[in-house]
Design an enzyme around this catalytic site. Structure first.
Site, short mmCIF file in Angstrom:
data_model
loop_
_atom_site.label_atom_id
_atom_site.label_comp_id
_atom_site.label_asym_id
_atom_site.label_seq_id
_atom_site.Cartn_x
_atom_site.Cartn_y
_atom_site.Cartn_z
N CYS A 263 -6.03 1.67 5.93
CA CYS A 263 -6.66 0.43 6.41
C CYS A 263 -6.04 0.04 7.76
O CYS A 263 -5.13 0.72 8.25
CB CYS A 263 -6.46 -0.68 5.38
SG CYS A 263 -4.76 -1.29 5.28
N HIS B 288 0.85 -1.20 0.00
CA HIS B 288 0.00 0.00 0.00
C HIS B 288 0.89 1.25 0.00
O HIS B 288 2.04 1.21 0.47
CB HIS B 288 -0.89 0.01 1.25
CG HIS B 288 -2.03 -0.96 1.18
ND1 HIS B 288 -3.09 -0.94 2.06
CD2 HIS B 288 -2.28 -1.98 0.32
CE1 HIS B 288 -3.94 -1.90 1.76
NE2 HIS B 288 -3.47 -2.55 0.71
N CYS C 264 -2.21 -0.51 7.60
CA CYS C 264 -1.43 0.72 7.51
C CYS C 264 -1.51 1.52 8.82
O CYS C 264 -0.52 2.11 9.26
CB CYS C 264 -1.90 1.57 6.33
SG CYS C 264 -1.53 0.77 4.74
N GLU D 18 0.88 3.85 1.83
CA GLU D 18 1.37 4.24 3.17
C GLU D 18 2.56 3.40 3.60
O GLU D 18 3.53 3.92 4.18
CB GLU D 18 0.27 4.08 4.22
CG GLU D 18 -0.99 4.87 3.97
CD GLU D 18 -2.05 4.05 3.25
OE1 GLU D 18 -1.71 3.39 2.25
OE2 GLU D 18 -3.22 4.09 3.67
#
Lengths: 139, 139
Positions: free
Chosen positions: B76, B46, B79, B48
């Site tokens: 999410c 992801h 993260c 992040e």
């Protein structure tokens, strides 16, 4: 779990919090990793995260539905969240983590498809972590 | 957030769910990343996560206390759990994620030290994601 413990011992020897993980698919170890947050200077470099990435790389798939992750310590929220995205078939962990383990969250963090087993080789898994922090305090 | 949106646009163009992130420290962008789960075949990639790793690498520190993460979509659980470990000073996100956003968990996932701002450039951040899934459905 014995193989995951070997990984945890590598972390111990390297001065890392001793957590080890392996990923098994069709009776074959396809990934192995240990915590490397210090060596990589990266808070995300938990054993589980590195093992997930390595397993996905091996399989050429983001999804690990047919895999089992063995890890010596209960995954944290980050790792449980990552395991959710992989839809991993099964997670087996040794020692519980009463400080940061994912089960502290009442709402599920793992995928509903993921089976969980814990307490396997619990004492050996826990011993490594306790011994690590004992030595750290004595320094 | 404009810089994070530029990263999200790169993800969009690459056929990835369009999320972009940057990390700012002392008014300087020290890391930028976009979602690369498809390209890297890795569910943990992801925006992040990649931005955290890059920022820690830049600073030579696992901790990002003096940093701000700007991300186009609400992080999410994975993260948020990662951001917790970094003890990041501030998180700013654009659009809310009602499906997988970390605020769906009632117990906190971010560190208590972390300040949160959201709704910045919300429409532009959300538009990219909606457009992405609209095009996906039309294929």
């Amino acid at each position: 779990m014995q193989e995951a413990l070997k990984e945890a011992a590598k972390a111990f020897d390297a001065g890392e919090i001793p957590v080890g993980a392996i990923v098994v698919c069709q009776n074959k170890i396809i990934a192995r990793a240990h915590n490397q947050t210090e060596m990589l200077t990266d808070a995300t470099a938990h054993a589980e995260m590195l093992a997930i990435t390595a397993a996905a790389n091996y399989l050429g798939s983001k999804y690990l539905n047919d895999c089992t992750l063995y890890v010596t310590l209960e995954p944290c929220a980050m790792c449980a969240g990552a395991l959710h995205w992989t839809q991993i078939g099964r997670v087996v962990f040794g020692a519980s983590d009463t400080q940061r383990g994912y089960r502290l969250w009442q709402q599920p963090l793992l995928h509903t498809k993921t089976a969980v087993t814990f307490g396997i080789d619990e004492k050996a898994c826990q011993h490594l972590v306790l011994e690590f922090f004992k030595r750290l305090r004595e320094k």
